[in-house]
Design an enzyme around this catalytic site. Structure first.
Site, PDB file in Angstrom:
ATOM      1  N   SER A  13       0.825  -1.206   0.000  1.00 24.91           N
ATOM      2  CA  SER A  13       0.000   0.000   0.000  1.00 24.91           C
ATOM      3  C   SER A  13       0.857   1.251   0.000  1.00 24.91           C
ATOM      4  O   SER A  13       0.565   2.229  -0.702  1.00 24.91           O
ATOM      5  CB  SER A  13      -0.929  -0.006   1.219  1.00 24.91           C
ATOM      6  N   ARG A  36       1.247   7.437   6.346  1.00 24.84           N
ATOM      7  CA  ARG A  36       0.476   6.518   7.180  1.00 24.84           C
ATOM      8  C   ARG A  36      -0.960   7.002   7.351  1.00 24.84           C
ATOM      9  O   ARG A  36      -1.884   6.197   7.437  1.00 24.84           O
ATOM     10  CB  ARG A  36       1.159   6.325   8.541  1.00 24.84           C
ATOM     11  N   HIS A  39      -2.663   6.052   4.204  1.00 23.65           N
ATOM     12  CA  HIS A  39      -2.893   4.604   4.228  1.00 23.65           C
ATOM     13  C   HIS A  39      -4.111   4.262   5.071  1.00 23.65           C
ATOM     14  O   HIS A  39      -4.909   3.394   4.706  1.00 23.65           O
ATOM     15  CB  HIS A  39      -1.659   3.894   4.783  1.00 23.65           C
TER      16      HIS A  39
END
Length: 207
Positions: A13, A36, A39
Site C-alpha cells: 500500500s 500513514r 494509508h
C-alpha cells in the site's frame, strides 16, 4: 538501528501511495506521518490538510522513547495505537473519557471533563484528540494558561460543531503540535499519526 516490520500488504500500500503522490517537498519524517494517514484513510487530501509545527516530531521522538504517557480522548484512538505501542516502548495509554468523574459540570462533555482530569494527572503527556473538539479546546486553554505542558498535541477531531474552531485554537498555540485543517480527521487519523511517530522513534531516527 531496529526496523519496524510491517505486514506485506502495508508495504504494498505504501508503494502505491508513493507512486500516486510522486515528487513532494515533505521531509522524510513528515512524509512518514502523511503516508500513514493516507494509508489509514485512502484519502490523499491529507497531504494538504495535515500540518506539523516546527520541531513537533523532534519533540515527540524522545518523549515516546522515554515512555511518556499517551492521553487519548476516546477509546477508539487508544485501540488504534496500543498494538504499535506494545511493539515499541510500551507507553502507557490513558483514555480521557474513562477518567471522567461520575458527575460532570453541566457545561462540560464527559470527554472534556476526563481530559481536564488527565491534564492534572499527566501534565507532560503526549495528548491525542481524534473525536472531541471540546476536549481539544479545553486542552488548548490549559496549555495557554500554562497549567499543562504537553510533549505534543495531536488535534484531529472530525465533524461539524466546534471542530474547525478547536483546530484553529491549536494552530495558534506555541509548542509541539500536529493538526488537520478543516472538518476531516477522526480516530483512524489520530492513531495513524501516533503510530507513525512511535515507529520513527523505534527505528531510532535522529533529527
Amino acid at each position: 538501528m531496529p526496523t519496524f516490520e510491517e505486514h506485506p500488504i502495508v508495504d504494498q500500500s505504501f508503494a502505491v501511495i508513493d507512486r500516486e503522490i510522486g515528487s513532494h517537498s515533505f521531509s522524510p519524517e513528515i512524509y512518514a506521518v502523511v503516508r500513514r494517514v493516507i494509508h489509514a484513510t485512502a484519502d490523499f487530501d491529507f497531504k494538504d490538510l495535515l500540518h506539523v509545527s516546527d520541531g513537533a516530531i523532534a519533540a515527540a521522538i524522545p518523549a515516546l522513547q522515554s515512555g511518556c504517557p499517551i492521553v487519548t480522548d476516546v477509546g477508539m484512538v487508544a485501540q488504534g495505537i496500543r498494538r504499535v505501542a506494545g511493539r515499541t516502548f510500551n507507553n502507557p495509554v490513558i483514555v480521557a473519557i474513562d477518567q471522567a468523574p461520575p458527575v460532570t459540570p453541566s457545561a462540560q462533555t464527559r470527554t472534556e471533563s476526563g481530559l481536564l482530569h488527565c491534564a492534572q494527572q499527566y501534565p507532560q503527556a503526549l495528548f491525542v484528540i481524534g473525536n472531541a473538539p471540546t476536549a481539544l479546546l479545553a486542552l488548548c486553554r490549559q496549555t495557554t494558561q500554562k497549567t499543562v505542558f504537553p510533549r505534543l498535541i495531536v488535534g484531529v477531531p472530525v465533524g461539524f460543531i466546534n471542530v474547525i474552531e478547536a483546530k484553529q485554537a491549536l494552530a495558534v498555540l506555541s509548542g509541539p503540535r500536529i493538526w488537520v485543517a478543516g472538518r476531516k480527521g477522526g480516530s483512524g487519523v489520530a492513531a495513524a499519526i501516533v503510530n507513525a511517530l512511535m515507529i520513527l522513534a523505534w527505528e531510532g531516527s535522529r533529527y
